[in-house]
Motif scaffolding. Structure first.
Motif, short mmCIF file in Angstrom:
data_model
loop_
_atom_site.label_atom_id
_atom_site.label_comp_id
_atom_site.label_asym_id
_atom_site.label_seq_id
_atom_site.Cartn_x
_atom_site.Cartn_y
_atom_site.Cartn_z
N LEU A 162 0.87 -1.18 0.00
CA LEU A 162 0.00 0.00 0.00
C LEU A 162 0.91 1.23 0.00
N THR A 163 0.34 2.39 -0.26
CA THR A 163 1.12 3.62 -0.09
C THR A 163 1.25 3.90 1.42
N ASP A 164 2.19 4.79 1.75
CA ASP A 164 2.36 5.15 3.17
C ASP A 164 1.04 5.66 3.76
N GLU A 165 0.35 6.51 3.00
CA GLU A 165 -0.89 7.12 3.51
C GLU A 165 -1.93 6.03 3.75
N GLU A 166 -2.00 5.06 2.83
CA GLU A 166 -2.99 3.98 2.99
C GLU A 166 -2.66 3.11 4.21
N PHE A 167 -1.39 2.83 4.38
CA PHE A 167 -1.00 2.04 5.57
C PHE A 167 -1.41 2.76 6.85
N ILE A 168 -1.17 4.06 6.89
CA ILE A 168 -1.50 4.81 8.10
C ILE A 168 -3.00 4.75 8.37
N VAL A 169 -3.81 4.78 7.31
CA VAL A 169 -5.25 4.65 7.51
C VAL A 169 -5.55 3.31 8.19
N LEU A 170 -4.95 2.23 7.68
CA LEU A 170 -5.21 0.91 8.28
C LEU A 170 -4.71 0.82 9.72
N LEU A 171 -3.60 1.49 9.97
CA LEU A 171 -3.01 1.39 11.32
C LEU A 171 -3.75 2.22 12.35
N THR A 172 -4.47 3.25 11.90
CA THR A 172 -5.03 4.19 12.87
C THR A 172 -6.56 4.17 12.95
N ALA A 173 -7.23 3.60 11.96
CA ALA A 173 -8.71 3.68 11.96
C ALA A 173 -9.28 3.02 13.21
N ASP A 174 -10.34 3.62 13.73
CA ASP A 174 -11.01 3.03 14.89
C ASP A 174 -12.30 2.41 14.38
N SER A 175 -12.23 1.15 13.92
CA SER A 175 -13.38 0.59 13.23
C SER A 175 -13.44 -0.92 13.42
N PRO A 176 -14.40 -1.42 14.18
CA PRO A 176 -14.54 -2.86 14.34
C PRO A 176 -14.81 -3.55 12.99
N GLU A 177 -15.47 -2.83 12.07
CA GLU A 177 -15.74 -3.43 10.74
C GLU A 177 -14.42 -3.67 10.01
N LEU A 178 -13.51 -2.70 10.14
CA LEU A 178 -12.21 -2.84 9.50
C LEU A 178 -11.49 -4.08 10.06
N ASP A 179 -11.50 -4.23 11.38
CA ASP A 179 -10.82 -5.37 11.99
C ASP A 179 -11.43 -6.68 11.50
N ALA A 180 -12.76 -6.73 11.43
CA ALA A 180 -13.42 -7.97 11.00
C ALA A 180 -13.07 -8.28 9.55
N CYS A 181 -13.04 -7.25 8.72
CA CYS A 181 -12.77 -7.45 7.30
C CYS A 181 -11.31 -7.85 7.08
N LEU A 182 -10.39 -7.17 7.80
CA LEU A 182 -8.97 -7.54 7.70
C LEU A 182 -8.77 -8.99 8.12
N LEU A 211 5.35 2.18 13.22
CA LEU A 211 4.80 0.88 12.80
C LEU A 211 4.83 0.76 11.27
N LEU A 212 4.62 1.88 10.60
CA LEU A 212 4.74 1.87 9.13
C LEU A 212 6.17 1.47 8.74
N GLN A 213 7.16 2.02 9.47
CA GLN A 213 8.55 1.63 9.18
C GLN A 213 8.74 0.14 9.40
N ASP A 214 8.08 -0.41 10.41
CA ASP A 214 8.17 -1.86 10.63
C ASP A 214 7.61 -2.62 9.43
N MET A 215 6.48 -2.14 8.90
CA MET A 215 5.88 -2.82 7.73
C MET A 215 6.84 -2.76 6.54
N ARG A 216 7.47 -1.60 6.35
CA ARG A 216 8.42 -1.45 5.24
C ARG A 216 9.62 -2.38 5.44
N PHE A 217 10.07 -2.47 6.68
CA PHE A 217 11.21 -3.36 6.95
C PHE A 217 10.82 -4.82 6.65
N LEU A 218 9.63 -5.23 7.08
CA LEU A 218 9.21 -6.61 6.83
C LEU A 218 9.13 -6.89 5.32
#
Ligand code: SAM
Ligand code: FES
Length: 352
Positions: free
Chosen positions: A14-34, A212-219
């Motif tokens: 994902l782009t950096d901005e997209e990753f940050i959205v996934l890392l920060t959203a407060d959404s039970p629907e997001l967690d269930a979908c992920l 955490l985004l840096q961790d994702m990039r490292f992985l």
């Protein structure tokens, strides 16, 4: 959000901005979908199988002073112990009878365990349990030392990078510890031919989403065979005792993201996750994790390997742990299997 998750599954990126959205959203629907997407991917490669690794905490002596860790050198309240070779071999034999085909030798950085002693131990385990894999989790050493242990028969190594952000790393460790050296160790292990595991603590004091985004990039860059993540949990005798623990929610979400980043990765639902949430390991398995690491250490020493407070599974004998976990795994619809559970890239090499 659905679009982002589809994109992550399709591109493992994902782009950096997209990753940050996934890392920060407060959404039970997001967690269930992920979690649903991550489960689909894990089942594509591993079906319903859950691999178990028998953890043997063989020494709590440590020359290091990580600010978060309960067995750090300067904790005068840590009661130090070191298992004998026979005690370790007994743990392995018990584990083998219980169905384990991987043993993880984990400990502090203990000078008593020279290359020669460890190599002798690894050879003895391989002799008694030839169908089992040996994983080391013994911290930083020099490349020739890692190479000797590989030659003795160890085939996997877990060394969490803890955080891919150098400044954050330096806030969690004293100046005598080096981020660059830890990273060099991971590269050395890879170059020698180990299946390598890295990973980070989630919610360590001061950790930001950008880190955490840096961790994702490292992985993504390092492409480890295994990733061990767990929440930071304070330990009362450490300099970070007063900081809050990381959350199960973010840890579970990261498990799903990591499964989508590295589809074939071996990903444990850790004891630390089970400690901050009684259902943490089940939640982890249902969000993309496919490995459990039950404790095979003798019950007499379990309390002494107190990395953080309120650690679970302190009193149970190995067999009790396995029974308890089998029930927990069954409740998720998955099943524990008795095989080595190598990373697919290494399993195919073995079959050539
Ligand atoms: N000495 C080896 C090393 O440094 O890799 C292995 C043992 S070390 C105790 C294993 C892992 O425990 C560390 O990599 C760290 O992530 C985790 N750990 C230590 N203290 C912790 C804490 N307070 N909360 C959560 N995890 C912790
Ligand atoms: Fe060495 Fe934690 S400080 S194992």
């Amino acid at each position: 959000m659905q679009n982002l998750i589809d994109k992550l599954e399709r591109n493992n990126d994902l782009t950096d901005e997209e990753f940050i959205v996934l890392l920060t959203a407060d959404s039970p629907e997001l967690d269930a979908c992920l979690a649903a997407h991550a489960r689909k991917v894990r089942e594509k490669y591993y079906g319903k199988d859950v691999y178990i690794r028998g953890l043997i905490e063989f020494t709590n002596h440590c020359r290091n002073n990580c600010y978060y860790c309960g067995i750090r050198r300067d904790n005068p309240n840590a009661q130090r112990y070191r298992l004998t070779m026979e005690e370790i071999l007994t743990c392995c034999e018990t584990g083998q009878q219980l169905g384990f085909r991987t043993f993880v030798l984990q400990g502090g950085e203990d000078a008593y365990f020279t290359d020669e002693r460890l190599a002798e131990l690894i050879r003895a385990i391989k002799k008694r349990c030839p169908d089992c894999a040996v994983t080391l989790s013994i911290g930083e050493r020099e490349k020739d030392s890692y190479a000797k242990l590989f030659a003795a028969g160890a085939e996997r190594f877990l060394l969490r990078h803890e955080t891919a952000d150098k400044v954050h790393y330096e806030s969690l460790h004293p100046a005598e510890m080096s981020f660059d050296h830890r990273m060099k160790c991971l590269q050395d292990l890879r170059d020698i031919g180990y299946q390598v595991g890295c990973g980070m603590m989630v919610g360590s004091p001061g950790q930001t989403s950008a880190q955490l985004l840096q961790d994702m990039r490292f992985l993504q860059k390092f492409q480890p065979e295994m990733v061990g993540i767990g929440p930071f949990i304070p330990q009362h005798d450490t300099p970070l005792a007063e900081y809050p623990a990381g959350t199960a929610k973010l840890t579970v979400r990261l498990l799903s993201i990591i499964r989508l980043l590295l589809p074939q990765v071996l990903l444990p639902a850790t004891t630390a996750l089970g400690t901050i949430d009684t259902q943490g390991r089940e939640k982890g398995l249902l969000a993309g994790a496919n490995v459990l690491m039950p404790n095979l250490s003798p019950t007499a020493v379990r309390q002494k390997y107190a990395l953080y407070d309120n650690k679970i599974c302190m009193g149970e004998e190995a067999a009790e742990c396995v029974n308890c976990l089998a029930k927990r795994v069954a409740s998720t619809g998955y099943k524990i299997v008795s095989n080595r559970g190598d990373h697919p890239a290494f399993a195919s090499k073995k079959n050539l």
